[in-house]
Enzyme design. Structure first.
Site: not given
Length: 433
Positions: A211, A213, A219-220, A356, A359, A407
């Site tokens: 990804r 991002e 945490r990414h 989180e 999902s 995570r």
């Protein structure tokens, strides 16, 4: 190496050959010790200078830390040694010398910044505490795979080079594929849905996702390892049951099989997840967040849960929990809406008190509704024809979810930075090693 004995297996009275890294050398004058480390632990090698061959002593005590050596000799009981035994060497061979100047201290006596550790990850991984993280990670993956098989899942592997993204053109890494544009896949979502339309019905995948991002947080990541599940003929409630089952299986396996690793990391009181995870609707969640008084601005319907809100809700609940029935407008096109309330989706998230994790949701399996979902989110259904056309040939009701391994490790072990749960992280600044 033939006839090699691991240090943990060396018993008094044995004649052994051990091999590993020089962890430490202690020179006390007439006597000196070399501590040798391998994958199973450490063992003491004793040098009595006046009673041994001079060349053997010189070689053993002149080697630099972290050099790779092989030692042959007799194992003797020694209560004062770190492991209760020691080797009196008959021979010592330096298999690979290490530079005396090390970029970090693998013994852990001197701390290093995480950037230095990641730049020298091989050395960093020689520390027991760091190894423990990845041994626990491996146990999590083993337990999750075993649980999936217990609930009749088939493991699949889907493409990581794709023509279109799972959720449109944002957050995609473009590549050149034989003269045409392609992308690194951001999720196996569409492919695993196609699989439940086959006769496999219930599938899982553990693999990388990519990804693009712009996040630069603890945490990414831009490359992560995802655990994905999808099943035909279940709804979102049953999907949550399976999700909860995988996490409980992982925690149980770590508690049972990683006692030594947990102790190294300071978790002597680690507990499995015995209680059922609470399930709050989105509406209940935002009301509960607002009631904590811990957020700067009150949440309203349609807001996503900010980091601040997640923290406030996590502290209030104090355990893993699900948030269900999210607004349709903030969930992907493939999440099914409630028939009696199209503004409400059958999507869910699983939350750890810190962040989180998961999902998921029930998917839209009706062709016309799926195409309408594309259009509502500004996507061109024709770009996803390989996916949508299969919904014209009998796609069963289905549901699923995905979560990142990193995570789970991060939250399970209380790590401050997700990069500690990845061997070689990929983020905005790091492409090597």
């Amino acid at each position: 190496m033939q006839n090699r004995t691991y240090t943990a297996e060396a018993e008094p009275g044995d004649e052994v050959t051990v091999a590993g890294w020089v962890h430490e050398i202690r020179d006390l004058g007439g006597i000196a010790f070399l501590i040798l480390r391998d994958a199973t632990g450490k063992i003491q090698v004793k040098f009595e200078k006046d009673e041994m061959d001079e060349d053997l002593v010189e070689t053993g005590l002149g080697v630099s830390r972290e050099s790779v050596v092989s030692v042959s000799g007799a194992v003797e009981e020694e209560p004062r040694a770190p492991t209760g035994v020691e080797i009196t060497p008959e021979s010592l061979e330096v298999l690979a010398p290490a530079d005396p100047e090390l970029p970090l201290d693998p013994s852990g006596k001197v701390d290093a910044e995480i950037s230095t550790r990641l730049d020298n990850r091989t050395l960093d991984l020689r520390k027991e505490e760091v190894q423990a993280i990845f041994e626990i990670r491996a146990e999590i993956l083993r337990a999750v795979r075993e649980y999936f098989r217990e609930v009749d899942c088939t493991e699949i592997t889907t493409p990581k080079i794709v023509a279109t993204g799972t959720e449109g053109g944002t957050e995609l890494f473009p590549i050149t594929y034989f003269g045409q544009e392609a992308f690194m896949n951001q999720s196996p979502q569409l492919f695993k849905q196609l699989m439940v339309g086959s006769n496999l019905e219930r599938v899982f995948e553990i693999g990388p996702i990519f990804r693009a991002e712009e996040h630069n947080t603890p945490r990414h990541l831009n490359e992560a390892t995802m655990i994905d599940f999808e099943s035909a003929f279940i709804d979102h409630h049953e999907a949550m049951d399976v999700c909860e089952g995988t996490l409980k299986a992982a925690y149980q396996a770590v508690a049972e099989n990683c006692e030594a690793q947990l102790s190294l990391l300071g978790y002597d009181d680690f507990e499995p997840l015995d209680e059922s995870f609470p399930r709050l609707t989105y509406e209940e969640a935002i009301e509960r967040v607002n009631a904590t008084g811990e957020v700067d601005e009150q949440l309203v319907w349609g807001d996503d849960l900010s980091t601040e809100a997640e923290k406030a809700l996590g502290e209030d609940i104090g355990s893993h929990y699900f948030v269900t029935d999210w607004p349709s407008e903030i969930k992907p096109f493939y999440i099914q809406d409630h028939d009696d309330d199209p503004d409400l989706s059958k999507g869910f998230d699983l939350m750890h008190p810190r962040m989180e994790l998961v999902s998921g949701g029930q998917r839209e399996h009706r062709y016309e509704n799926l195409v309408a979902g594309f259009e509502q989110q500004g996507l061109d259904p024709e770009q996803f024809d390989y996916y949508t056309k299969m919904f014209r040939y009998g796609m069963p009701p289905h549901a699923g979810w995905a979560y990142g391994v990193e995570r789970v490790v991060m939250t399970m072990l209380g790590l401050e930075n997700i990069r500690e749960a990845v061997l070689f992280p990929r983020d905005r600044q790091r492409l090597s090693p």
